[in-house]
Design a protein around this motif. Structure first.
Motif, PDB file in Angstrom:
ATOM      1  N   VAL B  29     -15.629  45.618  34.603  1.00 26.10           N
ATOM      2  CA  VAL B  29     -16.068  44.967  35.828  1.00 26.10           C
ATOM      3  C   VAL B  29     -14.889  44.177  36.347  1.00 26.10           C
ATOM      4  CG1 VAL B  29     -17.709  43.461  36.963  1.00 26.10           C
ATOM      5  CG2 VAL B  29     -18.427  44.725  34.981  1.00 26.10           C
ATOM      6  N   PHE B  30     -14.476  44.508  37.534  1.00 23.07           N
ATOM      7  CA  PHE B  30     -13.326  43.852  38.136  1.00 23.07           C
ATOM      8  C   PHE B  30     -13.680  43.392  39.536  1.00 23.07           C
ATOM      9  CE2 PHE B  30     -11.639  46.839  35.090  1.00 23.07           C
ATOM     10  CZ  PHE B  30     -10.740  46.074  34.389  1.00 23.07           C
ATOM     11  N   LYS B  31     -13.041  42.308  39.940  1.00 24.09           N
ATOM     12  CA  LYS B  31     -13.139  41.908  41.334  1.00 24.09           C
ATOM     13  C   LYS B  31     -12.303  42.893  42.131  1.00 24.09           C
ATOM     14  CE  LYS B  31     -12.565  37.526  42.514  1.00 24.09           C
ATOM     15  NZ  LYS B  31     -12.002  36.142  42.466  1.00 24.09           N
ATOM     16  N   THR B  32     -12.840  43.373  43.234  1.00 20.49           N
ATOM     17  CA  THR B  32     -12.051  44.247  44.088  1.00 20.49           C
ATOM     18  C   THR B  32     -11.116  43.373  44.907  1.00 20.49           C
ATOM     19  OG1 THR B  32     -13.933  45.726  44.224  1.00 20.49           O
ATOM     20  CG2 THR B  32     -12.179  46.062  45.820  1.00 20.49           C
ATOM     21  N   LEU B  33      -9.825  43.640  44.787  1.00 26.37           N
ATOM     22  CA  LEU B  33      -8.831  42.831  45.494  1.00 26.37           C
ATOM     23  C   LEU B  33      -8.349  43.559  46.739  1.00 26.37           C
ATOM     24  CD1 LEU B  33      -6.711  41.700  42.393  1.00 26.37           C
ATOM     25  CD2 LEU B  33      -8.520  40.434  43.548  1.00 26.37           C
ATOM     26  N   SER B  34      -8.019  42.791  47.764  1.00 23.64           N
ATOM     27  CA  SER B  34      -7.434  43.378  48.969  1.00 23.64           C
ATOM     28  C   SER B  34      -5.936  43.565  48.720  1.00 23.64           C
ATOM     29  CB  SER B  34      -7.657  42.446  50.157  1.00 23.64           C
ATOM     30  OG  SER B  34      -6.942  41.240  49.934  1.00 23.64           O
ATOM     31  N   LEU B  35      -5.292  44.308  49.602  1.00 23.58           N
ATOM     32  CA  LEU B  35      -3.847  44.504  49.475  1.00 23.58           C
ATOM     33  C   LEU B  35      -3.120  43.153  49.537  1.00 23.58           C
ATOM     34  CD1 LEU B  35      -1.646  46.657  49.219  1.00 23.58           C
ATOM     35  CD2 LEU B  35      -1.579  46.813  51.703  1.00 23.58           C
ATOM     36  N   LYS B  36      -3.644  42.265  50.373  1.00 25.54           N
ATOM     37  CA  LYS B  36      -3.043  40.927  50.495  1.00 25.54           C
ATOM     38  C   LYS B  36      -3.167  40.162  49.172  1.00 25.54           C
ATOM     39  CE  LYS B  36      -3.282  36.775  53.378  1.00 25.54           C
ATOM     40  NZ  LYS B  36      -3.970  36.139  54.526  1.00 25.54           N
ATOM     41  N   GLU B  37      -4.365  40.216  48.575  1.00 25.95           N
ATOM     42  CA  GLU B  37      -4.574  39.515  47.294  1.00 25.95           C
ATOM     43  C   GLU B  37      -3.718  40.124  46.189  1.00 25.95           C
ATOM     44  OE1 GLU B  37      -9.193  37.995  47.494  1.00 25.95           O
ATOM     45  OE2 GLU B  37      -8.823  40.137  47.386  1.00 25.95           O
ATOM     46  N   MET B  38      -3.620  41.467  46.214  1.00 29.11           N
ATOM     47  CA  MET B  38      -2.798  42.145  45.208  1.00 29.11           C
ATOM     48  C   MET B  38      -1.340  41.707  45.338  1.00 29.11           C
ATOM     49  SD  MET B  38      -4.425  44.282  43.166  1.00 29.11           S
ATOM     50  CE  MET B  38      -3.307  45.590  42.742  1.00 29.11           C
ATOM     51  N   LYS B  39      -0.867  41.625  46.574  1.00 28.65           N
ATOM     52  CA  LYS B  39       0.521  41.210  46.797  1.00 28.65           C
ATOM     53  C   LYS B  39       0.711  39.767  46.331  1.00 28.65           C
ATOM     54  CE  LYS B  39       3.935  40.457  50.401  1.00 28.65           C
ATOM     55  NZ  LYS B  39       4.184  40.386  51.851  1.00 28.65           N
ATOM     56  N   ILE B 159       4.468  52.303  53.085  1.00 31.25           N
ATOM     57  CA  ILE B 159       3.936  51.277  52.183  1.00 31.25           C
ATOM     58  C   ILE B 159       4.634  49.927  52.376  1.00 31.25           C
ATOM     59  CG2 ILE B 159       5.428  52.025  50.237  1.00 31.25           C
ATOM     60  CD1 ILE B 159       1.888  50.554  49.893  1.00 31.25           C
ATOM     61  N   THR B 160       5.955  49.955  52.626  1.00 31.80           N
ATOM     62  CA  THR B 160       6.672  48.689  52.802  1.00 31.80           C
ATOM     63  C   THR B 160       6.111  47.934  54.009  1.00 31.80           C
ATOM     64  OG1 THR B 160       8.609  49.842  51.965  1.00 31.80           O
ATOM     65  CG2 THR B 160       8.984  47.679  52.909  1.00 31.80           C
ATOM     66  N   LYS B 161       5.851  48.667  55.094  1.00 29.59           N
ATOM     67  CA  LYS B 161       5.311  48.031  56.296  1.00 29.59           C
ATOM     68  C   LYS B 161       3.927  47.448  56.021  1.00 29.59           C
ATOM     69  CE  LYS B 161       4.548  49.087  61.177  1.00 29.59           C
ATOM     70  NZ  LYS B 161       4.390  50.154  62.153  1.00 29.59           N
ATOM     71  N   GLN B 162       3.107  48.222  55.293  1.00 31.03           N
ATOM     72  CA  GLN B 162       1.752  47.742  54.975  1.00 31.03           C
ATOM     73  C   GLN B 162       1.818  46.490  54.094  1.00 31.03           C
ATOM     74  OE1 GLN B 162      -1.522  49.247  55.205  1.00 31.03           O
ATOM     75  NE2 GLN B 162      -1.099  51.263  56.089  1.00 31.03           N
ATOM     76  N   ILE B 163       2.765  46.479  53.161  1.00 32.24           N
ATOM     77  CA  ILE B 163       2.918  45.315  52.284  1.00 32.24           C
ATOM     78  C   ILE B 163       3.361  44.113  53.102  1.00 32.24           C
ATOM     79  CG2 ILE B 163       4.296  44.357  50.387  1.00 32.24           C
ATOM     80  CD1 ILE B 163       4.361  47.277  49.256  1.00 32.24           C
ATOM     81  N   ASP B 164       4.310  44.324  54.011  1.00 35.62           N
ATOM     82  CA  ASP B 164       4.766  43.234  54.886  1.00 35.62           C
ATOM     83  C   ASP B 164       3.601  42.675  55.698  1.00 35.62           C
ATOM     84  OD1 ASP B 164       7.312  43.392  53.993  1.00 35.62           O
ATOM     85  OD2 ASP B 164       8.080  44.579  55.676  1.00 35.62           O
ATOM     86  N   GLN B 165       2.809  43.591  56.256  1.00 37.33           N
ATOM     87  CA  GLN B 165       1.692  43.161  57.116  1.00 37.33           C
ATOM     88  C   GLN B 165       0.611  42.451  56.314  1.00 37.33           C
ATOM     89  OE1 GLN B 165       0.574  46.865  58.948  1.00 37.33           O
ATOM     90  NE2 GLN B 165       1.932  46.582  60.705  1.00 37.33           N
ATOM     91  N   ALA B 166       0.525  42.781  55.017  1.00 43.61           N
ATOM     92  CA  ALA B 166      -0.540  42.214  54.182  1.00 43.61           C
ATOM     93  C   ALA B 166      -0.400  40.694  54.020  1.00 43.61           C
ATOM     94  CB  ALA B 166      -0.522  42.869  52.801  1.00 43.61           C
ATOM     95  N   SER B 167       0.773  40.159  54.230  1.00 46.67           N
ATOM     96  CA  SER B 167       0.941  38.718  54.032  1.00 46.67           C
ATOM     97  C   SER B 167       0.688  37.934  55.306  1.00 46.67           C
ATOM     98  CB  SER B 167       2.344  38.433  53.510  1.00 46.67           C
ATOM     99  OG  SER B 167       3.282  39.052  54.327  1.00 46.67           O
ATOM    100  N   ARG B 168       0.448  38.634  56.404  1.00 46.24           N
ATOM    101  CA  ARG B 168       0.238  37.894  57.661  1.00 46.24           C
ATOM    102  C   ARG B 168      -1.212  37.540  57.876  1.00 46.24           C
ATOM    103  NH1 ARG B 168       4.065  42.118  60.690  1.00 46.24           N
ATOM    104  NH2 ARG B 168       5.983  41.495  59.677  1.00 46.24           N
TER     105      ARG B 168
END
Lengths: 245, 168
Positions: B29-39, B159-168
């Motif tokens: 059982v895991f909490k589902t994390l968003s890309l932002k939370e994962m980053k 993926i790099t762009k998505q990772i960058d956007q995930a912190s905004r």
């Protein structure tokens, strides 16, 4: 035109049927179970409990109830829960535990986003048949909770008007029930209402659904027999029993 | 009109089917994390190849762990050594197999993107268990796409762009 409409309707029915079929319990790959001679399986619930659960015994009694939810007709008693101190877990020792690490455990395997982790061992060289399904034989399974990193509550705590479960807490009953499904050999269900669905939300406390019970019944009401190993097999080998013979 | 309705019905059916199939995630059982939370929970996100996979008992012989050697091609986020050794709960030693349900599994030669953080003792781990590992595979058009984990379906080139956007 009419034909096209009928085609679309038929396709919709087929797809919904396919979703229904897909929205069902899952088995592990490879499938596995406890053999009848090892049932009922005793599960030792850590009597320490979870320090943040504010009920009479920090969630221990409620965990025992949750373990035994999987028992009942037509499978009888599969799991027998007892409470005792647990200082850790050892894979392969044949004793199943639900371990609630203390507040200061230095190296838990379940941390961060993990709420609880089931660790199981099975003999890859084992060969059993469950109806027409090849099954491996489980020899141990333990459950480790993330007690320090998450917030927990129980149904008993929720009955306390001064300290009901809040929106940031997970019900210990639901998570124990889910992990016991793994311990019995069930993987995740794609049915969102099922206890065996992959994720749990805070403040959510599901009862076992017919899908969960269908999975349990499939594994433990099949015609069980020891298979005959195809090829090399043996301990550590990739054994394939002749379940289709 | 009927043709349109038929088309809509078909599209909706496929959409529902895809949604149902993509909702399956392996785990205890895991909490589902968003890309932002994962980053936010990761020190680095790396594109790497799996050089070796080795199971080993711990000192107290109570648990088997798998040590995964990664040859890092590049860090998509954060900093990383060229060589990383991840510790994953579960593994195989002398034919004895232990599975930690929901822990990621690696195979030698796999091309992967991994979200990397640390266990409490400092050993590198995969953030979010199986949510933090994606295989890099070519799609039908031969474009490299991430499969599995939180980044499932994202093209490697994006993926790099998505990772960058995930912190905004």
């Amino acid at each position: 035109m009419k034909t096209l409409s009928r085609y679309a309707t038929a396709l919709t029915v087929i797809l919904i049927g396919a979703i229904g079929a897909a929205s069902a319990y899952g088995l592990f790959n490879p499938p596995r179970r406890w053999v009848p001679t090892t049932l009922p399986r005793q599960v030792v619930v850590d009597s320490t409990g979870i320090f943040t659960i504010n009920d009479v015994d920090h969630g221990v009694s409620q965990s025992i109830i949750a373990v035994e939810r999987w028992n009942g007709s037509p499978v009888g008693t599969l799991l027998d829960a007892v409470s005792a101190p647990v200082s850790g877990y050892v894979v392969g020792d044949g004793t199943s535990v639900i371990y609630f690490p203390g507040q200061f455990d230095s190296n838990p395997d379940c941390t961060g986003s993990c709420l609880a982790l089931t660790v199981m061992s099975y003999d890859p060289g084992s060969e059993t048949c469950c109806g027409n399904t090849d099954m491996k034989t489980m020899n141990d399974a333990d459950v480790i909770f993330n007690t320090a990193g998450q917030f927990w509550c129980s149904e008993l705590e929720d009955q306390n008007p001064n300290d009901p479960c809040s929106g940031i807490e997970y019900y210990v009953e639901q998570v124990v029930t889910h992990e016991m499904g793994h311990l019995l050999g069930l993987a995740h269900s794609s049915l969102q209402t099922a206890v065996m669905y992959a994720t749990s939300a805070t403040n959510e406390n599901k009862a076992l659904t017919s899908d969960d019970l269908a999975g349990r019944n499939f594994i433990y009401t099949c015609s069980f027999q020891y298979g005959t190993c195809q090829g090399g097999g043996g301990h550590g080998g990739d054994c394939r029993p002749f379940c289709y013979e | 009109m009927r043709i349109r309705r038929a088309g809509i019905l078909t599209a909706v059916s496929f959409g529902v089917l895809l949604a149902a199939m993509s909702s399956v995630m392996h785990g205890s059982v895991f909490k589902t994390l968003s890309l932002k939370e994962m980053k936010q929970s990761s020190e680095a996100i790396v594109h790497a190849s799996v050089a070796s996979v080795r199971g080993s008992w711990n000192e107290s012989h109570s648990m088997i762990y798998t040590f995964v050697d990664l040859e890092v091609h590049r860090a998509l986020y954060g900093r990383s050594d060229r060589h990383l050794v991840l510790r994953i709960p579960g593994g195989i030693v002398d034919g004895f197999r232990v599975e930690a349900i929901g822990a990621p599994q690696f195979e030698v030669g796999e091309n992967v993107v991994v979200f990397v953080s640390h266990w409490k003792d400092g050993t590198p781990m995969v953030t979010g268990y199986s949510q933090g590992k994606s295989r890099v595979e070519p799609d039908k058009a031969k474009n490299l796409v991430l499969r599995g984990g939180i980044a499932d379906g994202i093209p490697l080139s994006g993926i790099t762009k998505q990772i960058d956007q995930a912190s905004r």
